[in-house]
Design an enzyme around this catalytic site. Sequence first.
Site, PDB file in Angstrom:
ATOM      1  N   ARG A  57      -9.666 -12.030   2.116  1.00  0.00           N
ATOM      2  CA  ARG A  57     -10.477 -13.128   1.579  1.00  0.00           C
ATOM      3  C   ARG A  57      -9.720 -14.463   1.645  1.00  0.00           C
ATOM      4  O   ARG A  57     -10.335 -15.522   1.712  1.00  0.00           O
ATOM      5  CB  ARG A  57     -10.929 -12.783   0.147  1.00  0.00           C
ATOM      6  CG  ARG A  57      -9.819 -12.618  -0.846  1.00  0.00           C
ATOM      7  CD  ARG A  57     -10.263 -11.853  -2.108  1.00  0.00           C
ATOM      8  NE  ARG A  57     -10.413 -10.408  -1.849  1.00  0.00           N
ATOM      9  CZ  ARG A  57     -10.847  -9.530  -2.747  1.00  0.00           C
ATOM     10  NH1 ARG A  57     -11.186  -9.934  -3.955  1.00  0.00           N
ATOM     11  NH2 ARG A  57     -10.947  -8.248  -2.434  1.00  0.00           N
TER      12      ARG A  57
ATOM     13  N   LYS B 208       0.855  -1.186   0.000  1.00  0.00           N
ATOM     14  CA  LYS B 208       0.000   0.000   0.000  1.00  0.00           C
ATOM     15  C   LYS B 208       0.894   1.240   0.000  1.00  0.00           C
ATOM     16  O   LYS B 208       1.925   1.258   0.662  1.00  0.00           O
ATOM     17  CB  LYS B 208      -0.861   0.042   1.270  1.00  0.00           C
ATOM     18  CG  LYS B 208      -1.998  -0.945   1.308  1.00  0.00           C
ATOM     19  CD  LYS B 208      -2.793  -0.790   2.600  1.00  0.00           C
ATOM     20  CE  LYS B 208      -3.836  -1.879   2.749  1.00  0.00           C
ATOM     21  NZ  LYS B 208      -4.910  -1.838   1.750  1.00  0.00           N
TER      22      LYS B 208
HETATM   23  N1  BES Z   1      -7.897  -4.127   4.547  1.00  0.00           N
HETATM   24  C1  BES Z   1      -8.120  -3.699   3.214  1.00  0.00           C
HETATM   25  C2  BES Z   1      -9.460  -2.981   3.036  1.00  0.00           C
HETATM   26  C3  BES Z   1      -9.610  -1.697   3.795  1.00  0.00           C
HETATM   27  C4  BES Z   1      -9.250  -0.493   3.205  1.00  0.00           C
HETATM   28  C5  BES Z   1     -10.119  -1.678   5.075  1.00  0.00           C
HETATM   29  C6  BES Z   1      -9.385   0.688   3.906  1.00  0.00           C
HETATM   30  C7  BES Z   1     -10.253  -0.502   5.785  1.00  0.00           C
HETATM   31  C8  BES Z   1      -9.892   0.683   5.195  1.00  0.00           C
HETATM   32  C9  BES Z   1      -8.091  -4.909   2.281  1.00  0.00           C
HETATM   33  O1  BES Z   1      -7.227  -5.922   2.655  1.00  0.00           O
HETATM   34  C10 BES Z   1      -7.633  -4.434   0.942  1.00  0.00           C
HETATM   35  O2  BES Z   1      -6.535  -3.988   0.857  1.00  0.00           O
HETATM   36  N2  BES Z   1      -8.499  -4.557  -0.051  1.00  0.00           N
HETATM   37  C11 BES Z   1      -8.184  -4.166  -1.373  1.00  0.00           C
HETATM   38  C12 BES Z   1      -8.622  -5.263  -2.326  1.00  0.00           C
HETATM   39  C13 BES Z   1      -8.159  -5.073  -3.723  1.00  0.00           C
HETATM   40  C14 BES Z   1      -6.648  -5.212  -3.797  1.00  0.00           C
HETATM   41  C15 BES Z   1      -8.823  -6.112  -4.607  1.00  0.00           C
HETATM   42  C16 BES Z   1      -8.913  -2.863  -1.665  1.00  0.00           C
HETATM   43  O3  BES Z   1     -10.061  -2.711  -1.228  1.00  0.00           O
HETATM   44  O4  BES Z   1      -8.316  -1.999  -2.289  1.00  0.00           O
HETATM   45 MN    MN Z   2      -5.266  -5.619   2.037  1.00  0.00          MN
END
Ligand code: BES
Ligand code: MN
Length: 508
Positions: free
Chosen positions: A356, A282
Amino acid sequence: MTALTLSTAGAATLRADALVVGVAKGAKGPVVAPGAEAVDKAFDGKLAAVLETLGATGAEGEVTKLPSPSGLKAPVVIAVGLGSVPEKDEAYAAETLRRAAGNASRTLAGAKKAAFALPIEASEDAEAIAEGALLGAYAFTAYQGLDKKDGKSGPKLPLAEVALLGAKPRDKAYKAAAERAVVLTEEINRARDLINTPPNDLTPEAFAAVVAAAGKETGVKVQILDEKALLKGGFGGILGVGQGSENAPRLVKLTYTHSKAAKTLALVGKGITYDSGGISLKPAGHNETMKCDMSGAAAVFAAVVAAARIGAEVNVTGWLALAENMPSGSATRPGDVLRMYSGKTVEVLNTDAEGRLVLADALWKASEERPDAIVDVATLTGAMMVALGNRTFGVMSNDDAFRTAVHEIAEEVGEQSWPMPLPAELRKGMDSPTADIANMGERMGGGLVAGLFLQEFVGEGITWAHLDIAGPAYHEGAPYGYTPKGGTGSSVRTLVKLAERIGAGDLG
Ligand code: BES
Ligand code: MN
Ligand code: ZN
């Protein structure tokens, strides 16, 4: 921890640091809400006029502090806004009372004792006020003022005692309501503590140890699978996510059984103690709050323990999928294929879609016991936040009636949620040339894509719902009502009420 007492004392004579009263928006200005008659009397019946002079309108969220007149033992009166006066024959909504009580408690940080003289018509009102007061008093101060040895100049401590006036201490329904509110809020606040604990201290192992200790305390059975056991069991999803971290993953099982229970609810929580994104790292600006990525597991933990302490007539099993998602030489790469606990293979296209993967293993494990229903809870997708904002969680399910039930129960307990679909056509976006499925699909509807992925790991014929709490799990704005900054404990109240309903045979 804030203590709760039900008091029969009069508002005027009770010894406390402050008296909390309600003020509502009337047609011609603010009006004092029922429950505060004795307080108004001490103001010669002019409390509403005094409040109006001070600029109060009775709007929700409003807090007005004023010094007490002689005749009141408590030196300060705090008037909290309740919004519009209810229609004739209607009562204040539970959530209105909950939020108003929360606003009062938060204002009273540092105080010893406050008496709440808010409108109570039934035990449900007392329960809502108690919940709001005890949740609103919460503060996470474990890492502040540790160098201040005098015990005074550190952060303000939560309001120490809430005395509810107008509740009937000898009435069974009121006693049960107060007990339930205490248990529920203690467990929600414990979940908040876990969420707020920095990720260098809350590793999967440390989280599991907290659960084990709580199990000893409450009689809930706790079993922990460490990395060796996970390897032996073939938990490729949990291991794949955790393998980049120095802090090894865990799968924790909580079991609460009631001797008269006919139904079993399984709860599954995403417990990523820190989500850096892994090799699909990230960017800065997206990782500062990612200690909150174990909020689903914290909620499941809190809900199982609360159900047990309440003695709900239902069996509840909790599965906490704990791992830290880090980039390193041993981390899963985009392009790797994982063999999951279910036997399915997953091509990891994006290591940031890790939730997931850990949930898939826990869902399949939970399914093997054939519970009557499974509910998973996860801070799963940014897409759900784009869709529903920061205060509402999405509810997806393989059963329309169950999804509706979960949504309605959430509304009843004062949690904002919204039903979301699982459109079948989004499945093909996760087709992989190499594996049975990829962990990413179309960008559009990303929250629903994640739901469809999870659905593949739910045992055939089992009723299942998925709560994506990415929005409401962690509150970054200014506190409001009983919601503090940081971890909120989102979904715990919904899960506990759902367990009670399933136990009562109202569902499934
Ligand atoms: N933990 C994150 C989702 C999240 C983002 C929770 C902001 C709380 C605040 C999750 O693991 C994630 O990174 N999801 C990605 C999925 C994508 C790579 C398909 C997302 O939502 O960008
Ligand atoms: Mn994530
Ligand atoms: Zn995550």
